[in-house]
Design an enzyme around this catalytic site. Structure first.
Site, PDB file in Angstrom:
ATOM      1  N   HIS A  64       0.933  -1.201  -0.104  1.00 15.12           N
ATOM      2  CA  HIS A  64       0.097   0.058  -0.054  1.00 15.12           C
ATOM      3  C   HIS A  64       0.863   1.351  -0.070  1.00 15.12           C
ATOM      4  O   HIS A  64       1.444   1.503   0.892  1.00 15.12           O
ATOM      5  CB  HIS A  64      -0.971   0.007   1.313  1.00 15.12           C
ATOM      6  CG  HIS A  64      -1.813   1.092   0.997  1.00 15.12           C
ATOM      7  ND1 HIS A  64      -3.369   0.810   1.322  1.00 15.12           N
ATOM      8  CD2 HIS A  64      -1.854   2.463   0.981  1.00 15.12           C
ATOM      9  CE1 HIS A  64      -3.924   2.064   1.168  1.00 15.12           C
ATOM     10  NE2 HIS A  64      -3.288   2.967   0.977  1.00 15.12           N
ATOM     11  N   HIS A  66       1.239   5.550  -2.077  1.00 18.72           N
ATOM     12  CA  HIS A  66       0.594   6.363  -3.066  1.00 18.72           C
ATOM     13  C   HIS A  66       1.663   6.854  -3.787  1.00 18.72           C
ATOM     14  O   HIS A  66       2.418   7.873  -3.452  1.00 18.72           O
ATOM     15  CB  HIS A  66      -0.223   7.648  -2.202  1.00 18.72           C
ATOM     16  CG  HIS A  66      -1.187   7.067  -1.498  1.00 18.72           C
ATOM     17  ND1 HIS A  66      -2.572   7.228  -2.150  1.00 18.72           N
ATOM     18  CD2 HIS A  66      -1.570   6.280  -0.593  1.00 18.72           C
ATOM     19  CE1 HIS A  66      -3.718   6.441  -1.139  1.00 18.72           C
ATOM     20  NE2 HIS A  66      -2.921   5.891  -0.306  1.00 18.72           N
ATOM     21  N   GLN A 159      -9.939   9.666  -4.885  1.00 16.86           N
ATOM     22  CA  GLN A 159      -9.609  10.254  -3.584  1.00 16.86           C
ATOM     23  C   GLN A 159     -10.470  11.331  -3.031  1.00 16.86           C
ATOM     24  O   GLN A 159     -10.922  11.245  -1.559  1.00 16.86           O
ATOM     25  CB  GLN A 159      -8.344  11.050  -3.801  1.00 16.86           C
ATOM     26  CG  GLN A 159      -7.912  11.943  -2.600  1.00 16.86           C
ATOM     27  CD  GLN A 159      -7.410  11.274  -1.271  1.00 16.86           C
ATOM     28  OE1 GLN A 159      -6.354  10.696  -1.269  1.00 16.86           O
ATOM     29  NE2 GLN A 159      -8.319  11.030  -0.291  1.00 16.86           N
ATOM     30  N   HIS A 217      -9.806   2.078   0.431  1.00 18.66           N
ATOM     31  CA  HIS A 217      -9.404   2.737   1.811  1.00 18.66           C
ATOM     32  C   HIS A 217     -10.772   2.757   2.632  1.00 18.66           C
ATOM     33  O   HIS A 217     -11.761   3.303   2.282  1.00 18.66           O
ATOM     34  CB  HIS A 217      -9.230   4.186   1.491  1.00 18.66           C
ATOM     35  CG  HIS A 217      -7.897   4.430   0.852  1.00 18.66           C
ATOM     36  ND1 HIS A 217      -7.382   3.911  -0.246  1.00 18.66           N
ATOM     37  CD2 HIS A 217      -6.637   5.088   1.499  1.00 18.66           C
ATOM     38  CE1 HIS A 217      -6.135   4.170  -0.399  1.00 18.66           C
ATOM     39  NE2 HIS A 217      -5.819   4.895   0.597  1.00 18.66           N
ATOM     40  N   GLU A 220     -11.117   5.031   7.617  1.00 18.53           N
ATOM     41  CA  GLU A 220      -9.616   5.624   7.690  1.00 18.53           C
ATOM     42  C   GLU A 220     -10.106   7.014   8.639  1.00 18.53           C
ATOM     43  O   GLU A 220     -10.267   7.963   8.023  1.00 18.53           O
ATOM     44  CB  GLU A 220      -8.690   5.920   6.582  1.00 18.53           C
ATOM     45  CG  GLU A 220      -7.241   6.271   7.165  1.00 18.53           C
ATOM     46  CD  GLU A 220      -6.504   6.833   6.030  1.00 18.53           C
ATOM     47  OE1 GLU A 220      -7.039   7.154   5.123  1.00 18.53           O
ATOM     48  OE2 GLU A 220      -5.095   7.137   6.338  1.00 18.53           O
ATOM     49  N   ASP A 316       2.252   3.491   2.953  1.00 18.59           N
ATOM     50  CA  ASP A 316       1.340   4.412   2.542  1.00 18.59           C
ATOM     51  C   ASP A 316       1.877   5.541   1.897  1.00 18.59           C
ATOM     52  O   ASP A 316       1.435   5.964   0.793  1.00 18.59           O
ATOM     53  CB  ASP A 316       0.500   4.820   3.750  1.00 18.59           C
ATOM     54  CG  ASP A 316      -0.813   5.435   3.191  1.00 18.59           C
ATOM     55  OD1 ASP A 316      -1.282   5.124   2.146  1.00 18.59           O
ATOM     56  OD2 ASP A 316      -1.636   5.840   4.289  1.00 18.59           O
ATOM     57  N   TRP A 322       0.467  13.768   3.527  1.00 20.90           N
ATOM     58  CA  TRP A 322       0.037  13.023   4.576  1.00 20.90           C
ATOM     59  C   TRP A 322       1.023  12.604   5.489  1.00 20.90           C
ATOM     60  O   TRP A 322       1.007  12.198   6.734  1.00 20.90           O
ATOM     61  CB  TRP A 322      -0.641  11.749   4.316  1.00 20.90           C
ATOM     62  CG  TRP A 322      -2.095  12.217   3.576  1.00 20.90           C
ATOM     63  CD1 TRP A 322      -3.159  12.357   3.998  1.00 20.90           C
ATOM     64  CD2 TRP A 322      -2.303  12.210   2.236  1.00 20.90           C
ATOM     65  NE1 TRP A 322      -3.978  12.724   2.952  1.00 20.90           N
ATOM     66  CE2 TRP A 322      -3.496  12.639   1.910  1.00 20.90           C
ATOM     67  CE3 TRP A 322      -1.294  12.078   1.047  1.00 20.90           C
ATOM     68  CZ2 TRP A 322      -4.202  13.008   0.500  1.00 20.90           C
ATOM     69  CZ3 TRP A 322      -1.795  12.550  -0.512  1.00 20.90           C
ATOM     70  CH2 TRP A 322      -3.246  12.944  -0.465  1.00 20.90           C
TER      71      TRP A 322
HETATM   72  N1  17E Z   1      -5.151   9.357   0.917  1.00 26.18           N
HETATM   73  C1  17E Z   1      -6.146   8.932   1.973  1.00 26.18           C
HETATM   74  O1  17E Z   1      -7.220   8.944   1.692  1.00 26.18           O
HETATM   75  N2  17E Z   1      -5.528   8.128   2.853  1.00 26.18           N
HETATM   76  C2  17E Z   1      -4.278   8.065   2.888  1.00 26.18           C
HETATM   77  N3  17E Z   1      -3.681   7.668   3.995  1.00 26.18           N
HETATM   78  C3  17E Z   1      -3.430   8.813   2.040  1.00 26.18           C
HETATM   79  C4  17E Z   1      -4.054   9.240   0.942  1.00 26.18           C
HETATM   80  C5  17E Z   1      -1.989   8.714   2.331  1.00 26.18           C
HETATM   81 FE   FE2 Z   2      -3.701   5.135   1.706  1.00 26.86          FE
END
Ligand code: 17E
Ligand code: FE2
Length: 420
Positions: A64, A66, A159, A217, A220, A316, A322
């Protein structure tokens, strides 16, 4: 007549033959395949290395990351609050100026950094909520450009939400037509709970129609009412897609009350879902609205593992809006999991190593992985004699071999002398 020499022979390794099993042996490579494994191999090789009892392991799997946002930390601004949401806002601004060259250059630079540390399998998310799909197209080109030394999977990741703006649903589908390996989502960031549920159902429909993997995702957030994992579970049970589905992050699982968590654990047993925790980033991103006591915000890794569910670990982020840190070293990730998830028992430490190797391979649905004769010669040698030592010392990866070729060599850290 003398036998044909092998191309490469590693002598005296501690071979990690399976998630449970270490074996002292030599390993020979011919072309791009593992040709022989045995305690005392006869024969010679064009290149022979005595690895002197060091750990010979299948490569790390980064399940995982980005890559589209990697190496942008501070541009156009630093994430001052450290929250997920400020990160999304900074990225929204940065992604307006993406070009194919920009995405490709940063992604390849990051992949090289990873590969020199033994990572030869990577799953990356590509944001598909900008109308030009530049991040996705860039990463698809990178997938092709690196394929001789690294296997890259690309997830179409909306996103800003599948229903966050009118064109996003179509962009997600277009990304699959263009060749994304997996379909992603972000139900906890959809405008309403109903949109979140609908987005998960849509993701499963698309995965079935285009025959792709799923990596969402999911939850989170520290909100204990964020309950999209149960929707993923329901869709997985009904579709039978379980092993092809991954729930990433699931940080809210750490905030659920135990009565609900227990029920959910029972349902999970019917799915064979994969989980990915990203302990480096979620230990910093989550808990930001807490004072004290302050939650850790990493999903229930130990309990999922104890239940026999597949859990892998990811970085990540490497230097992005982030998380401004990160080096690509999977032993940092495993070490953070040992600490944050309190996986300090001896078998638990080994399990954390397995989460950045074998379990990652399973998350990615890799058809072959491991050290066996006839398999592709992808492996690494670590300056450690066990998984425990590798994690404890964050050991250097001395050699990385991809498709039978030595693609990277690193000298061990200098020895220090105590002078008094
Ligand atoms: N975008 C998201 O929604 N959550 C994350 N942890 C990252 C990007 C890195
Ligand atoms: Fe992520």
């Amino acid at each position: 007549m003398a036998a044909q020499p092998y191309d490469l022979l590693l002598r005296n390794g501690q071979l990690l033959r399976s998630p449970q099993h270490l074996e002292k042996a030599d390993i020979a490579i011919q072309g791009d395949q593992i040709a022989a494994i045995s305690p005392h191999l006869q024969g010679s090789a064009v290149l022979e290395i005595d690895v002197a009892g060091q750990l010979v392991s299948p490569p790390f799997v980064e399940s995982h990351i980005h890559l589209d946002s990697a190496l942008t930390a501070g541009d156009p601004g630093w994430n001052q609050s450290g929250s997920l949401f400020e990160g999304i806002e900074i990225w929204r601004e940065r992604k307006q100026s993406l070009t194919l060259e920009d995405v490709k250059q940063r992604a390849i630079q990051t992949l090289k950094q990873q590969a020199t540390q033994g990572v030869l399998y990577v799953r990356s998310h590509a944001d598909v909520s900008e109308p030009t799909l530049t991040a996705l197209q860039g990463l698809l080109e990178v997938r092709e450009a690196v394929k001789d030394w690294l296997t890259l999977q690309v997830v179409a990741f909306p996103q800003d939400g599948v229903y966050g703006s009118p064109q996003n649903e179509e962009l997600l589908e277009e990304a699959l037509r263009l060749g994304a390996d997996a379909v992603g989502g972000i139900p906890h960031y959809e405008l309403t709970r109903e949109d979140g549920v609908r987005s998960v159902q849509r993701i499963f429909e698309l995965a079935q129609r285009y025959d792709r993997l799923i990596d969402i995702h999911c939850d989170e957030i520290d909100d204990d009412q964020s309950r999209f994992l149960e929707v993923v579970v329901a869709c997985a049970i009904r579709s039978g897609l379980g092993p092809r589905v991954t729930a990433s992050h699931t940080t809210a699982f750490a905030s659920y009350n135990n009565a609900y968590a227990l029920k959910l654990m029972g349902f999970l047993q019917r799915t064979q879902l994969n989980f990915i925790a990203n302990p480096l980033i979620n230990i910093t991103l989550q808990g930001r609205t807490d004072t004290y006591p302050k939650r850790r915000g990493v999903t229930r890794v130990k309990e999922l593992w104890q239940q026999g569910l597949n859990v892998s670990l990811g970085h990540d982020c490497i230097q992005d809006p982030w998380y401004a840190l990160g080096t690509g070293n999977m032993l940092d990730v495993a070490s953070m999991a040992v600490h944050v998830c309190q996986m300090t028992g001896r078998a638990e430490i080994d399990a954390c190593y397995n989460m950045v190797t074998w379990q990652g391979a399973r998350t990615l649905n890799l058809p072959v992985y491991g050290l066996d004769v006839g398999q592709p010669a992808n492996l690494m040698v670590l300056d450690a004699d066990s998984r425990y030592e590798a994690i404890r010392q964050r050991s250097v990866v001395r050699w990385v071999i991809a498709r039978g070729k030595v693609i990277s060599q690193t000298e061990p850290a200098h020895q220090t002398s105590f002078l008094t």
